[in-house]
Design a protein around this motif. Structure first.
Motif, PDB file in Angstrom:
ATOM      1  N   LEU A 317      -6.360  -0.043  41.337  1.00 27.27           N
ATOM      2  CA  LEU A 317      -5.793   0.316  40.071  1.00 27.27           C
ATOM      3  C   LEU A 317      -6.934   1.135  39.187  1.00 27.27           C
ATOM      4  O   LEU A 317      -6.775   2.278  38.495  1.00 27.27           O
ATOM      5  CB  LEU A 317      -5.759  -0.823  39.037  1.00 27.27           C
ATOM      6  N   VAL A 318      -8.376   0.731  39.531  1.00 32.42           N
ATOM      7  CA  VAL A 318      -9.480   1.660  38.760  1.00 32.42           C
ATOM      8  C   VAL A 318      -9.351   2.975  39.164  1.00 32.42           C
ATOM      9  O   VAL A 318      -9.600   4.013  38.525  1.00 32.42           O
ATOM     10  CB  VAL A 318     -10.523   0.883  38.943  1.00 32.42           C
ATOM     11  N   GLU A 319      -9.214   3.133  40.607  1.00 29.01           N
ATOM     12  CA  GLU A 319      -9.263   4.392  41.223  1.00 29.01           C
ATOM     13  C   GLU A 319      -7.986   5.211  40.705  1.00 29.01           C
ATOM     14  O   GLU A 319      -8.171   6.576  40.557  1.00 29.01           O
ATOM     15  CB  GLU A 319      -9.396   4.305  42.887  1.00 29.01           C
ATOM     16  N   GLU A 320      -7.097   4.635  40.579  1.00 21.64           N
ATOM     17  CA  GLU A 320      -5.772   5.466  40.156  1.00 21.64           C
ATOM     18  C   GLU A 320      -6.041   5.899  38.728  1.00 21.64           C
ATOM     19  O   GLU A 320      -5.571   6.830  38.394  1.00 21.64           O
ATOM     20  CB  GLU A 320      -4.599   4.355  40.199  1.00 21.64           C
ATOM     21  N   ALA A 321      -6.653   5.086  38.070  1.00 17.77           N
ATOM     22  CA  ALA A 321      -7.031   5.454  36.376  1.00 17.77           C
ATOM     23  C   ALA A 321      -7.995   6.471  36.497  1.00 17.77           C
ATOM     24  O   ALA A 321      -7.918   7.185  35.384  1.00 17.77           O
ATOM     25  CB  ALA A 321      -6.836   4.128  35.562  1.00 17.77           C
ATOM     26  N   GLY A 322      -9.130   6.551  37.275  1.00 15.59           N
ATOM     27  CA  GLY A 322     -10.202   7.516  37.134  1.00 15.59           C
ATOM     28  C   GLY A 322     -11.367   6.680  37.286  1.00 15.59           C
ATOM     29  O   GLY A 322     -12.352   7.024  37.886  1.00 15.59           O
TER      30      GLY A 322
END
Length: 687
Positions: A317-322
């Motif tokens: 999720l963190v990677e998807e958000a940036g």
């Protein structure tokens, strides 16, 4: 009209412009405006609104078109050019350019990074509004305020120009040493802090905030001023400008690349993770059992058991958000968007989205070890309050299944280490309400219907309420002063109404030390009103508390205790004497002075004539009406003793001069009667 006077979504509709929901029409621009059907004055006003709309939508070509119409009266595809003192097109001067044309020209030049032309346009706009601003200031501050906001936006445009120039110098000096390069980030932080302080001093108004934020968007990104964006959305929702409130939230979310139906907001969380309310759905225990464990020390059983799979999913999720910062910003904006859905009666969708958001925020907060858990607390609180709001009336009873869901949500809110006042306040109020509901059912039930389970459930809820109220009072600040007062009164209700339960009294005695003594001063009348209570368990809490208050704040107890000393209720008078004696031990001079002042005030307020008149009326009623000679004597003898002590004031001397001889003769008859009855071995007749 000034730019700050009205917001564009409110004003576009009279001209047939499209102000549909930004969810479905994010890229649409009002293009069906036909100037042939509008008067010249109305046409210019409409052009201003169209230019505002194009600017807010970020459609710069459309803004170029409408701004050219405002400046030149037509649009032939040429760009606006601005020179100091005049505006020209193809070398031909355009006299009398008004504020709107100059303002939107400045916006366009800032967007194109044409700093000198932008500065000239700002000066032209300031000159155009000068006469109107001066006239309005002469009338009243209130009428001039929108123009003042407009002047502030012009000043902030100049600040934006200076900041952009600083950025340019920093880019041009990349080859230099870091010491010799301008610090862009420091300048950015300083500018944002100044803007925040300035916005905090502005009027809390939708149009004011929206106009200021629109100008600042020329340099700020969606992640720079999240709090101001959320405030603007709340203001729009409060004034029922729901479309604008929605757009204010969805614009930055789309700029951040967020998908409203994506996993970042928990809408596609795998069931295998076993998060949130899905835990309750999988339980086979009865509602009463779950409620008991939620209100006692077994609430941790309902927390998710996070493991490697949860940490891996959180990382995705963190990677998807940036990064984690952008993910938190997206969650903040989305949370307010869900509240917006609830306010426009899309409650089913809002509830579904909020439940999923609670799960994912909780997951990220735990797996990423976030220090700031305020969003998680707010999400669970909002979920519980929304479920509670589904009950039509505040006094309606809460079903067991609904109790489970709401208690679960509030319990998750208070499970965060820094949950704050609102979480404990909501948890305590809910348990107090359920306890009152159980107590009303218990009082209306027969003896056979009152079972041990219901009594145990009542005890658990009262104990949970007491702990919640104490925690809320301890965390309460001036911001929540009125609500803290309510918590204090509810805590006293728990003591006086359920104090006979041993666990309740034990909990209050254990927790009461964490409340500052000053907090009790606000409910001192309620404490003293129950000073005569006979229940030992309640007295064991009440009297030591009053004694501690007397040691630290003796002046607060002096006057009410001096009044209670003259109470006709024997128990109340005895309790007041006991407390007054404890005060006498460490504040003897204060007690003596207070008693003297009290007696003198009574002497001034109630004259002997009034005292004797009332006393004779009561004595006559007792003797002739009830035949109670003993009661009559009890009323008359203190009055005669006071009279024999002698007069001190002028009014008392006048009373003695008028009635002293008759009353002295009456007193001698009374003494003679008592002597005859006593010597004869008889008792004075009573009722």
């Amino acid at each position: 009209l000034d730019l700050a006077e009205q917001s564009w979504p409110t004003l576009l509709s009279p001209f047939g412009l499209n102000t549909a929901s930004p969810v479905n029409r994010m890229e649409q621009m009002p293009n069906n405006f036909n100037p042939l059907y509008v008067s010249p004055k109305g046409q210019r006003k409409a052009l201003k609104f169209c230019a505002q709309a194009a600017w807010r939508l970020g459609q710069w070509q459309e803004l170029e078109k409408y701004a050219s119409e405002l400046v030149y009266g037509n649009y032939d595809g040429a760009k606006i050019s601005t020179q100091v003192g005049d505006l020209s097109q193809n070398g031909v001067s355009v006299p009398g350019v008004d504020f709107d044309g100059a303002f939107f020209a400045a916006v366009l030049h800032i967007h194109r990074k044409q700093w000198s032309l932008a500065a000239s346009a700002i000066d032209a706009a300031r000159q155009a509004m000068d006469s109107r601003f001066t006239a309005l200031m002469a009338e009243s501050y209130k009428r001039a305020y929108p123009s003042m906001v407009t002047a502030q936006t012009l000043a902030e445009m100049e600040e934006i120009i200076e900041f952009r120039k600083l950025e340019g110098r920093a880019m041009a000096s990349q080859s230099r040493h870091a010491v010799n390069r301008p610090d862009v980030e420091e300048a950015r932080v300083r500018l944002i802090n100044v803007w925040r302080e300035r916005l905090a001093g502005c009027r809390v108004d939708v149009d004011v905030h929206s106009s200021i934020m629109a100008v600042r968007s020329l340099v700020l990104g969606p992640a720079d001023e999240v709090e101001a964006t959320l405030t603007l959305s709340d203001l729009c929702r409060q004034t029922q400008r729901f479309k604008l409130a929605e757009r204010v939230l969805l614009d930055p979310l789309l700029d951040l690349g967020a998908n409203l139906d994506g996993s970042v907001f928990g809408l596609s969380l795998p069931d295998a993770l076993g998060l949130g309310l899905s835990q309750l759905e999988s339980l086979t225990s009865s509602a009463a059992t779950i409620i008991e464990r939620l209100t006692t020390h077994h609430a941790n059983e309902f927390k998710p058991k996070y493991g490697p799979s949860h940490e891996l999913y959180s990382k995705q999720l963190v990677e998807e958000a940036g990064d984690i910062g952008l993910l938190q910003i997206q969650h903040q904006l989305y949370f307010v968007f869900v509240k917006h859905l609830w306010s426009i009666d899309q409650r089913k969708e809002a509830m579904h989205r909020l439940e999923r958001l609670c799960d994912v925020v909780d997951l990220v907060s735990h797996c990423q070890n976030l220090r700031d858990n305020s969003l998680g607390v707010s999400c669970w609180l909002e979920l519980g309050e929304c479920k509670l709001e589904e009950i039509t009336a505040p006094s309606s009873s809460i079903s067991p299944d609904l109790q489970v869901n709401i208690l679960f949500a509030f319990n998750r809110a208070i499970s965060y280490p820094s949950c704050g006042y609102r979480a404990w306040h909501a948890w305590a109020l809910l348990n107090f309400r359920i306890a009152e509901q159980l107590n009303a059912h218990k009082e209306g039930a027969t003896t056979k219907q009152r079972n041990k389970a219901s009594s145990n459930s009542l005890k658990n809820h009262v104990v949970a309420a007491v702990k919640g109220f104490v925690s809320a009072i301890r965390l309460g600040t001036k911001r929540w002063s009125a609500s803290v007062q309510q918590d204090m009164l509810n805590l006293l209700t728990c003591l006086f109404k359920y104090g006979e339960l041993p666990d309740v009294t034990a909990t209050i005695n254990a927790e009461i030390g964490s409340i500052t003594l000053e907090a009790w001063l606000g409910v001192l009348p309620q404490l003293l009103a129950r000073i005569h209570i006979r229940q030992p368990s309640v007295r064991s809490v009440l009297h030591p508390l009053l004694t501690q208050l007397g040691e630290k704040h003796p002046q607060a107890l002096m006057y009410p205790l001096s009044v209670l000393l003259k109470s006709p209720v024997a128990e109340r008078k005895s309790a007041a004497e006991s407390l007054m004696n404890s005060l006498q031990a460490h504040s003897s001079s204060l007690v003596d002075e207070a008693l003297m002042v009290s007696s003198e005030l009574i002497r001034v307020a109630i004259l002997w004539l009034e005292t004797w008149h009332e006393g004779l009326e009561d004595a006559s009623r007792l003797y002739f009406g009830e035949g109670n000679v003993s009661g009559m004597m009890d009323l008359l003898l203190p009055l005669h003793e006071t009279l024999e002590a002698g007069a001190e004031t002028q009014k008392e001397h006048e009373f003695v001069k008028s009635f002293g001889r008759d009353l002295a003769k009456a007193h001698s008859y009374v003494r003679e009667y008592i002597s005859l009855v006593t010597n004869g071995g008889e008792d004075i007749p009573m009722v």
